[in-house]
Design an enzyme around this catalytic site. Structure first.
Site, PDB file in Angstrom:
ATOM      1  N   ASP A  56      98.385  20.914  50.068  1.00  0.00           N
ATOM      2  CA  ASP A  56      97.035  21.380  49.750  1.00  0.00           C
ATOM      3  C   ASP A  56      96.145  20.218  49.316  1.00  0.00           C
ATOM      4  O   ASP A  56      94.982  20.134  49.682  1.00  0.00           O
ATOM      5  CB  ASP A  56      97.088  22.378  48.569  1.00  0.00           C
ATOM      6  CG  ASP A  56      97.097  23.816  49.059  1.00  0.00           C
ATOM      7  OD1 ASP A  56      96.791  24.040  50.243  1.00  0.00           O
ATOM      8  OD2 ASP A  56      97.391  24.710  48.254  1.00  0.00           O
ATOM      9  N   ASP A  68      91.832  25.834  56.025  1.00  0.00           N
ATOM     10  CA  ASP A  68      93.140  26.050  56.636  1.00  0.00           C
ATOM     11  C   ASP A  68      94.011  26.807  55.639  1.00  0.00           C
ATOM     12  O   ASP A  68      93.542  27.258  54.601  1.00  0.00           O
ATOM     13  CB  ASP A  68      93.777  24.712  57.035  1.00  0.00           C
ATOM     14  CG  ASP A  68      94.060  23.812  55.827  1.00  0.00           C
ATOM     15  OD1 ASP A  68      93.385  23.962  54.792  1.00  0.00           O
ATOM     16  OD2 ASP A  68      94.952  22.949  55.929  1.00  0.00           O
ATOM     17  N   CYS A 106      85.966  31.902  81.339  1.00  0.00           N
ATOM     18  CA  CYS A 106      85.823  32.974  80.337  1.00  0.00           C
ATOM     19  C   CYS A 106      87.172  33.495  79.860  1.00  0.00           C
ATOM     20  O   CYS A 106      87.292  34.017  78.760  1.00  0.00           O
ATOM     21  CB  CYS A 106      85.028  34.132  80.926  1.00  0.00           C
ATOM     22  SG  CYS A 106      83.627  33.594  81.890  1.00  0.00           S
ATOM     23  N   ASP A 157      85.866   4.603  52.633  1.00  0.00           N
ATOM     24  CA  ASP A 157      86.979   3.881  53.252  1.00  0.00           C
ATOM     25  C   ASP A 157      88.312   4.560  52.944  1.00  0.00           C
ATOM     26  O   ASP A 157      89.374   4.026  53.233  1.00  0.00           O
ATOM     27  CB  ASP A 157      87.004   2.420  52.774  1.00  0.00           C
ATOM     28  CG  ASP A 157      87.231   2.308  51.267  1.00  0.00           C
ATOM     29  OD1 ASP A 157      87.272   3.355  50.580  1.00  0.00           O
ATOM     30  OD2 ASP A 157      87.365   1.169  50.772  1.00  0.00           O
ATOM     31  N   GLU A 191      85.522  29.567  69.354  1.00  0.00           N
ATOM     32  CA  GLU A 191      85.108  28.227  69.788  1.00  0.00           C
ATOM     33  C   GLU A 191      85.920  27.227  68.965  1.00  0.00           C
ATOM     34  O   GLU A 191      85.923  27.290  67.736  1.00  0.00           O
ATOM     35  CB  GLU A 191      83.614  28.028  69.541  1.00  0.00           C
ATOM     36  CG  GLU A 191      83.057  26.738  70.093  1.00  0.00           C
ATOM     37  CD  GLU A 191      83.052  26.691  71.633  1.00  0.00           C
ATOM     38  OE1 GLU A 191      83.526  25.674  72.170  1.00  0.00           O
ATOM     39  OE2 GLU A 191      82.589  27.652  72.268  1.00  0.00           O
ATOM     40  N   ASP A 234      85.089   8.167  46.388  1.00  0.00           N
ATOM     41  CA  ASP A 234      85.093   7.251  47.536  1.00  0.00           C
ATOM     42  C   ASP A 234      83.689   7.219  48.155  1.00  0.00           C
ATOM     43  O   ASP A 234      83.446   7.816  49.201  1.00  0.00           O
ATOM     44  CB  ASP A 234      86.136   7.722  48.554  1.00  0.00           C
ATOM     45  CG  ASP A 234      86.125   6.881  49.825  1.00  0.00           C
ATOM     46  OD1 ASP A 234      85.618   5.740  49.779  1.00  0.00           O
ATOM     47  OD2 ASP A 234      86.609   7.375  50.865  1.00  0.00           O
ATOM     48  N   ASP A 265      92.696  28.730  52.394  1.00  0.00           N
ATOM     49  CA  ASP A 265      92.845  28.099  51.075  1.00  0.00           C
ATOM     50  C   ASP A 265      91.576  28.141  50.225  1.00  0.00           C
ATOM     51  O   ASP A 265      91.635  28.157  49.012  1.00  0.00           O
ATOM     52  CB  ASP A 265      93.302  26.641  51.228  1.00  0.00           C
ATOM     53  CG  ASP A 265      94.761  26.569  51.674  1.00  0.00           C
ATOM     54  OD1 ASP A 265      95.456  27.595  51.553  1.00  0.00           O
ATOM     55  OD2 ASP A 265      95.188  25.508  52.125  1.00  0.00           O
ATOM     56  N   GLU A 309      86.784   3.832  44.671  1.00  0.00           N
ATOM     57  CA  GLU A 309      86.508   2.527  44.062  1.00  0.00           C
ATOM     58  C   GLU A 309      85.996   2.712  42.633  1.00  0.00           C
ATOM     59  O   GLU A 309      85.749   3.834  42.198  1.00  0.00           O
ATOM     60  CB  GLU A 309      85.503   1.729  44.901  1.00  0.00           C
ATOM     61  CG  GLU A 309      84.148   2.376  45.106  1.00  0.00           C
ATOM     62  CD  GLU A 309      84.085   3.312  46.312  1.00  0.00           C
ATOM     63  OE1 GLU A 309      82.978   3.735  46.669  1.00  0.00           O
ATOM     64  OE2 GLU A 309      85.147   3.650  46.879  1.00  0.00           O
ATOM     65  N   ASP A 327      82.085   4.625  49.352  1.00  0.00           N
ATOM     66  CA  ASP A 327      81.907   3.732  50.510  1.00  0.00           C
ATOM     67  C   ASP A 327      82.700   4.211  51.728  1.00  0.00           C
ATOM     68  O   ASP A 327      82.752   3.548  52.756  1.00  0.00           O
ATOM     69  CB  ASP A 327      82.258   2.281  50.165  1.00  0.00           C
ATOM     70  CG  ASP A 327      83.707   2.140  49.707  1.00  0.00           C
ATOM     71  OD1 ASP A 327      84.458   3.154  49.729  1.00  0.00           O
ATOM     72  OD2 ASP A 327      84.108   1.023  49.320  1.00  0.00           O
TER      73      ASP A 327
END
Length: 672
Positions: A178, A157, A654, A128, A355, A124, A167, A132, A126
């Site tokens: 997956d 994850d 905090c 989207d 974070e 992919d 994974d 293609e 482009d």
């Protein structure tokens, strides 16, 4: 980026066989193939082949055979041919060269039997979300709204509860889920039922990318699918089953690590057609097609994005605080997640341990938590409570450097989107606290700094925070959303604003107004260790020369940062609001808050949870709270955090952490 143009060795009186990959050109040195006495030649070919005659490097005008019958045989004359459609059988196309003597009589012939085959590795490019066919830009990667190049997610994850690691540390695929994290790659082939003998097709990756990418192939879709790990880690190449006719083989690609100081984020995958000259002779590549992916970065979320979940630790002494946070969270319309003792193991500093950020590709986005190297009691929390399906985890641990307070993530912030002297930072800029250039002070550990810089899309700014005892940027700067065109204001802690306010109150005859009201005797205020907090008045604060000097110093440190922030975030004075604050120096000469520091607040859209400052009571109202309310056009709730946080040198922010919605802006549209 196809590599595959090549020269064939032709000899008069011989027929050779060759495989021609669609889109590549084969050349034959006609002059070198001619018999003695030949002065001209003619060419015939089947309709599946296009041929041109090249003399002295120039293709002849009207050089398509058929437009004329003979060409003079000059040194350097070359025949070039290509095929535009795949063969249905081996050797089903043919080019014949006839050689002629001076008077035009034929001397000899040479021939090439051709098999046309289509090979294309597709992604992919482009962006989207759909693979293609043969995108001309698939082998390079560029930034910006007009940019191109495929994108990979790090599978950080964990789809299955039974695997110990995330994974990307696992070569097995447990479920269809997956695959949803992975980027698709399609190998399209077209040609005869079988490849001629001596040819094979392989997928391969450079050895430098082996620890950065994993490739899976779906086998046998009819009898319960198996997902086979074919490239990455120890596997550098994979032989592809050629099936004949027009075929598409699906591969799924995962990133194994985020960009870092030794990894730009770009990975390359090739498909090659190999040929062997004879039994027992090794293969050589005769054609290669290449695709490039960029691994999606880890992206931080500023305070101005909508909150989703608020995290707080349940401690023996913070029941009331947790209750107040719950009210605030309910009002803001997000969820409170309480982390209990068996997980937090006595560690309350939720903001320091982790974070929240996210990663994003055209096909998918999911949150990712960055774990700080400061491993207190909360060390297990992100792995046990957060890591899971579509919730990623990443950490950076230094090998040799000592961990300091500046490695906690109260010292890691990000600004809202800004434009600086015409350059846009649509995802904001990361802010990290460091030491003053001249001193050998504390800095954030290098592995974390390098990681943050390597993400490229939120160019970090280093501030000076080592003047503080705890040393976190969130002790003197934060950002709140606003509804005007600027979209936000930067808040800074300001001793100058506090002294100005106190002097005004003194002039109004309120000099005996008392601070720390209702806190009784000897209460644990970080900055005030007097035995009787009842008697701290505006007059006493203003007449304490040492306190005045210490706060002039604190103000200078803050002003130094103010100048950096104005320059690096492109801010004007009117974009900055000064919240009253006071500091006091400890025995090491480091600053700590004299009363609860209001800048260290929690921001949930229009609702703010602000540390209750216990300022001088004027007309039944705390004048610090009143001043803050008048500065901010948001709903302010002042939370009492003295017992549970402030006395231990931390505030509301905090002890909490907020997971926010990601940006809608696509990071690949950034121009770093």
């Amino acid at each position: 980026e196809m590599l595959g143009d090549r020269t064939l060795r032709l000899q008069h009186g011989n027929r050779i066989e060759a495989l021609c990959v669609l889109g590549t050109r084969l050349s034959v040195d006609v002059y070198g193939a001619a018999p003695a006495g030949a002065v001209s030649f003619g060419v015939k070919h089947t309709e599946g082949v296009s041929v041109e005659v090249v003399c002295q490097g120039q293709a002849e005008v009207g050089s398509a055979p058929g437009s004329r019958t003979r060409w003079p045989l000059d040194e350097g004359t070359v025949l070039r041919f290509s095929m535009s459609r795949a063969s249905t059988e081996v050797n089903d196309n043919k080019v014949t060269v006839s050689f002629y003597a001076e008077g035009g009589q034929p001397i000899n012939q040479a021939g090439v039997f051709l098999t046309g085959i289509g090979i294309s590795l597709d992604v992919d490019a482009d962006r989207d979300g759909v693979v293609e066919k043969n995108n001309p830009n698939k082998a390079s990667w560029t930034w910006g709204p007009e940019g191109h190049g495929a994108i990979l997610l790090v599978s950080c994850d964990k789809e299955s509860p039974f695997t110990p690691a995330s994974d990307c540390n696992d070569e097995r695929v447990f479920s269809k889920k997956d695959l949803l994290d992975m980027s698709q790659m399609v190998l399209r082939t077209e040609g005869p039922r079988r490849l001629p003998r001596g040819y094979e097709i392989i997928l391969h990756i450079p050895v430098s990318d082996a620890d950065k990418v994993g490739v899976f192939h779906v086998q046998n879709p009819f009898f319960g699918q198996r997902y086979v790990h074919v490239l990455g880690w120890r596997k550098l190449y994979h032989t592809v089953q050629y099936t004949g006719g027009a075929a598409e083989l699906d591969f799924f690609i995962e990133g194994l690590r985020f960009p870092d100081d030794t990894f730009s984020g770009l990975v390359t995958i090739h498909v090659s057609l190999l040929e062997t000259l004879a039994e027992g002779i090794p293969h050589t590549p005769i054609f290669t097609d290449t695709v490039v992916f960029r691994v999606a970065p880890w992206i931080m979320t500023p305070n101005t994005l909508a909150p989703v979940n608020v995290f707080v630790c349940s401690m023996k002494d913070n029941y009331l605080f947790t209750k107040e946070i719950k009210n605030l969270v309910n009002k803001a319309g997000c969820e409170l997640k309480v982390c209990f003792g068996y997980i937090n193991r006595g560690d309350r500093w939720m903001q320091d341990e982790i974070e929240f950020g996210y990663t994003h590709a055209p096909h998918k986005s999911f949150p990712v938590v960055l774990d700080s190297p400061r491993d207190g009691g909360l060390e297990q929390f992100p792995i046990k409570e957060l890591l899971g399906p579509d919730f990623g985890y990443v950490s950076r641990e230094p090998l040799f450097e000592a961990i300091t307070s500046l490695d906690s993530f109260g010292n890691l912030e990000v600004s809202p989107p800004v434009t600086v002297a015409g350059k846009e930072y649509p995802l904001g800029r990361i802010l990290i606290g460091s030491s003053f250039p001249i001193a050998a002070g504390r800095r954030m550990t290098r592995v974390v700094r390098d990681f943050l810089y390597a993400q490229q899309v939120q160019a970090p700014v280093e501030l000076y925070s080592d003047w503080l005892s705890v040393g976190h940027v969130n002790e003197f700067v934060t950002f709140v959303p606003t509804s005007d065109t600027k979209r936000f204001r930067m808040l800074m802690a300001s001793p100058a604003a506090c002294y100005k306010l106190f002097r005004e109150k003194q002039k109004e005859g309120q000099g005996e107004a008392t601070m720390f009201k209702g806190k009784g005797t000897g209460f644990a205020f970080a900055g005030y260790s007097g035995t009787d907090t009842k008697r701290v008045t505006i007059n006493k604060v203003l007449s304490n020369d040492i306190l005045v000097q210490q706060n002039q110093y604190a103000q200078r440190c803050i002003d130094w940062n103010r100048d950096i922030l104005k320059k690096e975030l492109g801010l004007m004075e009117e974009d900055i609001l000064d919240l009253p604050a006071l500091f006091k120096l400890d025995k090491q000469g480091k600053a700590m808050p004299y009363f609860p520091n209001m800048v260290t607040m929690i921001i949930l859209a229009k609702d703010l949870g602000i540390p209750k400052p216990f300022g001088p009571m004027v007309g039944g109202e705390c004048c610090l709270e009143r001043q803050t309310r008048s500065l901010l056009e948001l709903r302010c709730r002042f939370l009492e955090d003295v017992a549970s946080y402030h006395g231990r040198l931390g505030e509301v922010r905090c002890g909490t952490n907020v997971q926010r919605r990601p940006f809608t802006f696509k990071w690949w549209h950034v121009t770093p």
